[in-house]
Design an enzyme around this catalytic site. Structure first.
Site, PDB file in Angstrom:
ATOM      1  N   GLU A  33       0.777  -1.344  -0.082  1.00  0.00           N
ATOM      2  CA  GLU A  33       0.139  -0.093  -0.021  1.00  0.00           C
ATOM      3  C   GLU A  33       0.822   1.192  -0.148  1.00  0.00           C
ATOM      4  O   GLU A  33       1.792   1.359   1.028  1.00  0.00           O
ATOM      5  CB  GLU A  33      -0.725   0.030   1.199  1.00  0.00           C
ATOM      6  CG  GLU A  33      -1.710   1.234   1.478  1.00  0.00           C
ATOM      7  CD  GLU A  33      -2.195   1.194   3.057  1.00  0.00           C
ATOM      8  OE1 GLU A  33      -2.222   0.311   3.643  1.00  0.00           O
ATOM      9  OE2 GLU A  33      -2.976   2.241   3.181  1.00  0.00           O
ATOM     10  N   ASP A  67      -3.937   0.054   9.961  1.00  0.00           N
ATOM     11  CA  ASP A  67      -5.135   0.834  10.457  1.00  0.00           C
ATOM     12  C   ASP A  67      -6.207   0.802   9.689  1.00  0.00           C
ATOM     13  O   ASP A  67      -6.318  -0.520   8.619  1.00  0.00           O
ATOM     14  CB  ASP A  67      -4.333   2.314  10.242  1.00  0.00           C
ATOM     15  CG  ASP A  67      -4.130   2.819   8.926  1.00  0.00           C
ATOM     16  OD1 ASP A  67      -4.380   1.783   8.028  1.00  0.00           O
ATOM     17  OD2 ASP A  67      -3.540   3.795   8.542  1.00  0.00           O
ATOM     18  N   ASP A  69      -1.000  -1.178   5.683  1.00  0.00           N
ATOM     19  CA  ASP A  69      -0.851  -0.522   7.018  1.00  0.00           C
ATOM     20  C   ASP A  69      -1.902  -1.299   8.239  1.00  0.00           C
ATOM     21  O   ASP A  69      -2.916  -1.730   7.569  1.00  0.00           O
ATOM     22  CB  ASP A  69      -1.212   0.912   7.025  1.00  0.00           C
ATOM     23  CG  ASP A  69       0.000   1.772   6.281  1.00  0.00           C
ATOM     24  OD1 ASP A  69       0.875   1.143   6.026  1.00  0.00           O
ATOM     25  OD2 ASP A  69      -0.181   2.923   5.906  1.00  0.00           O
ATOM     26  N   ASP A 107      -7.703   2.217   7.082  1.00  0.00           N
ATOM     27  CA  ASP A 107      -7.310   2.286   5.635  1.00  0.00           C
ATOM     28  C   ASP A 107      -6.782   1.108   4.987  1.00  0.00           C
ATOM     29  O   ASP A 107      -7.208   0.644   4.015  1.00  0.00           O
ATOM     30  CB  ASP A 107      -6.427   3.669   5.226  1.00  0.00           C
ATOM     31  CG  ASP A 107      -7.233   4.846   5.125  1.00  0.00           C
ATOM     32  OD1 ASP A 107      -8.531   4.922   5.237  1.00  0.00           O
ATOM     33  OD2 ASP A 107      -6.881   5.906   5.105  1.00  0.00           O
TER      34      ASP A 107
END
Ligand code: 0RA
Length: 631
Positions: free
Chosen positions: A423, A498, A496, A500
């Site tokens: 990403e 998180d 990641d 997103d």
């Protein structure tokens, strides 16, 4: 007669059979972890369902007991208890201790023989620390006990009974299984499916560890199944239900088109999910294509100049369940998940063509909606073909066929090559610097990729990130997918830790699930697990992948230890990324599995589909599980 204390030839054979099961359990139940554990439960359930198929059983109760044992009780005729002269033992004992003995006494039924499951209840017995069988027949309760496939008591009358039935109660053997803990969810999924497939059968699941209880009973049978599958997908008409019989083949089909573009057709033969399709599915597809084309032409929805609707066109946005019951079915293929019986093709094709023709004639409203949708699919298919051609020509113009963003590895053997889908450009940079370029390729993905759940094919192939991904993997996609051309056998999604990152991961998983499911089935897809924290004190630093890891490290390093939380891959330098996430010697990865197509379809529809409400509800209800459910 055999002298006491010696084995007859028959007994030796029996012993050998079940010893084989204990020596190589994987051959009989797949593996010795969760899957195999549940397989021995389903073996017991299948026996009860066979009795329901034969028309004698209405209720099945499955209980997970507090001690980890499982019981399956049915109200069928009860396993026969009279002595079989050739064996010198009650039928009950023979069934429990002889491989494949189950079907012997009941040749007429539609029971599974030699199929995917159907290895017999003796396999459950062989792989159980103990097993108790109780049969109600002729006003009596008979009981016999077993351990690891051998009788530990003779069959005895232990009481009086009203009615008839069979109880199988067993404790999986920890010497065999690495995990002996039954999962409510896994049992529930299959029991619900069985209740759908056998209209009117009531199956109850009780978990005495948690006091959870669920009853599955569907008066609508597979009609209810399709309603259930389509419940969040915006259906175009009421579910059509078709039932018929040709020769000895019973055919049941339920179908419903929805507003979406995904085909979800599940085919079953004698309650077995035939993942690889087969003759019944071929018959269904042939009927659908033929009848819808005829109607489209007749109603003037498709112009003569437009050519025919293809099989793909008529299955866009189609949810269907096909269920055939057939005596002595033949299953083909390596996993025996494909129906081979030739008679099923004609039976399904005839029954479906007849009923569908009649339905379209009688219901012009839904008929028009369905056929117009198919015609639209045909036009989109044409547009997609053009877009694909364009893409192909464009990449030819670019000089090479591989995308420029791909930092390829030097290894050429796919079995030894890996690719990381990373990403963001900055994390992609760290990954490129940190990797072992010998066998590790990096493909940075910019921002969000397209949500394929909401887009039609022409838009999907037009999307640059997706085209790059398809080209880098080299195996094509959807119907053109060719596993043998795959350029990497290990594909890692690295995002990641998180929200997103989780979203991008789900988008990628959705794409692979819908357009390259074979890649997942073959076990090539993985999720990379970057650490969430680093706990440090002085020169000592520990990477932590879970909250538990972190707390353990804090306790170990003691007072004065500090925590750094990694929010994104970009926060790690190349060396750290290599050490923690990419180095085969040290990294932690999760393999993406596709065990349960029904559950997976539901999850992706809910997570990525059009409707917001069910998604909110799902995420709220399963907030903790979502992370694990999608892998
Ligand atoms: C063979 C023959 C008969 C019943 C069964 C098997 C039977 C097996 C199982 C296993 C679990 N539940 C079961 N229920 C029935 C029919 C015997 C008769 O004619 O009464």
């Amino acid at each position: 007669m055999t002298p006491p204390g010696e084995y007859s030839a028959q007994q030796i054979k029996v012993l050998k059979g079940l010893e084989g099961v204990r020596k190589r359990p994987g051959m009989y139940v797949g593996d010795t972890s969760t899957r195999g554990l549940h397989q021995i439960a389903f073996e017991a359930v299948d026996n009860a369902v066979d009795e329901a198929l034969a028309g004698y059983c209405k209720n099945i109760e499955v209980i997970i007991h507090k001690d980890g044992s499982l019981s399956v009780e049915d109200d069928g005729r009860g396993i026969p208890v009279d002595v079989i002269p050739s064996e010198g033992k009650p039928a009950l004992e023979v069934v429990m201790t002889t491989l494949h003995a189950g079907g012997k006494f009941d040749q007429l039924g539609y029971k599974v023989s030699g199929g995917l499951h159907g290895v017999g209840i003796s396999v459950t017995c062989a792989l159980s620390e103990w097993m108790i069988t109780r049969v109600k027949r002729d006003g009596k309760i008979y009981e016999q006990r077993f351990s690891r496939g051998l009788p530990t008591s003779t069959m005895k009358v232990v009481g009086t009974a009203e009615g008839t039935g069979t109880l199988q109660h067993f404790k999986p053997d920890p010497q065999i299984f690495s995990t002996c803990e039954f999962s409510f969810d896994i049992l529930q999924q299959r029991l619900r499916e069985l209740a759908f497939l056998n209209r009117g059968l009531r199956i109850t699941l009780v978990d005495e560890r948690t006091d959870k209880k669920q009853t599955f009973e569907y008066e609508g049978g597979i009609k209810s199944f399709v309603e259930h599958l389509n419940r969040n997908k915006g259906p175009l008409h009421d579910v059509r239900y078709i039932i018929g019989e040709r020769g000895k083949v019973q055919v049941e089909v339920a179908f419903q088109y929805n507003e979406g573009y995904i085909e979800n057709v599940l085919a079953y033969a004698n309650n077995i999910h035939t993942v690889d399709g087969g003759t019944h599915l071929a018959g269904f597809r042939a009927a659908l294509t033929r009848v819808l084309n005829a109607y489209a032409k007749k109603a003037g929805i498709l112009k003569e100049s437009e050519g025919n609707l293809s099989g793909e066109d008529v299955r866009e946005g189609l949810t269907a369940v096909i269920s055939v019951k057939i005596p002595n079915p033949e299953f083909e293929g390596q996993t025996k998940a494909k129906l081979g019986s030739a008679e099923a093709r004609g039976a399904v094709e005839e029954v479906v063509a007849e009923a569908l023709t009649y339905y379209l004639e009688e219901n012009p409203g839904p008929a028009r909606k369905i056929v117009e949708k198919c015609a639209q699919a045909a036009r989109a298919r044409e547009a997609a073909r053009k877009a694909r051609d364009l893409a192909r020509r464009k990449s030819a113009l670019d000089g090479g066929s591989l995308p420029g963003k791909l930092a390829d590895c030097s290894e050429r053997d796919p079995a030894r090559s890996e690719v990381f889908l990373v990403e963001g450009e900055s994390a992609g940079g760290s990954a490129k610097a940190g990797r072992d370029r010998h066998f590790q390729a990096i493909l940075p993905l910019r921002g969000k990729i397209l949500n394929v759940e909401k887009a039609r094919l022409d838009k999907i192939v037009g999307h640059e990130e997706i085209r790059t991904l398809i080209t880098a993997l080299g195996a094509g996609f959807q119907n053109d997918f060719d596993l043998s051309k795959l350029r990497y056998h290990r594909i890692y999604i690295m995002t990641d830790a998180d929200v997103d990152g989780a979203h991008i991961r789900t988008l990628l998983l959705t794409f692979f699930f819908r357009y390259m499911p074979k890649l997942i089935e073959a076990g090539h897809l993985f999720i990379a697990q970057p650490p969430l924290y680093q706990v440090r004190k002085g020169k000592k630093a520990v990477y932590c992948y879970t909250e538990e890891d972190r707390d353990r490290a804090l306790a170990e390093l003691g007072e004065g230890a500090t925590i750094q939380q990694y929010k994104g891959l970009g926060e790690m330098d190349p060396e750290q990324l290599w050490e923690t996430t990419m180095d085969p010697e040290r990294r932690i990865v999760r393999k993406v599995l596709l065990d349960d197509a029904v559950a997976a379809d539901e999850i992706f529809t809910i997570l990525m589909g059009e409707k917001v409400e069910p998604r909110k509800q799902f995420i709220a209800e399963n907030a903790r599980d979502v992370v694990n459910l999608d892998v």
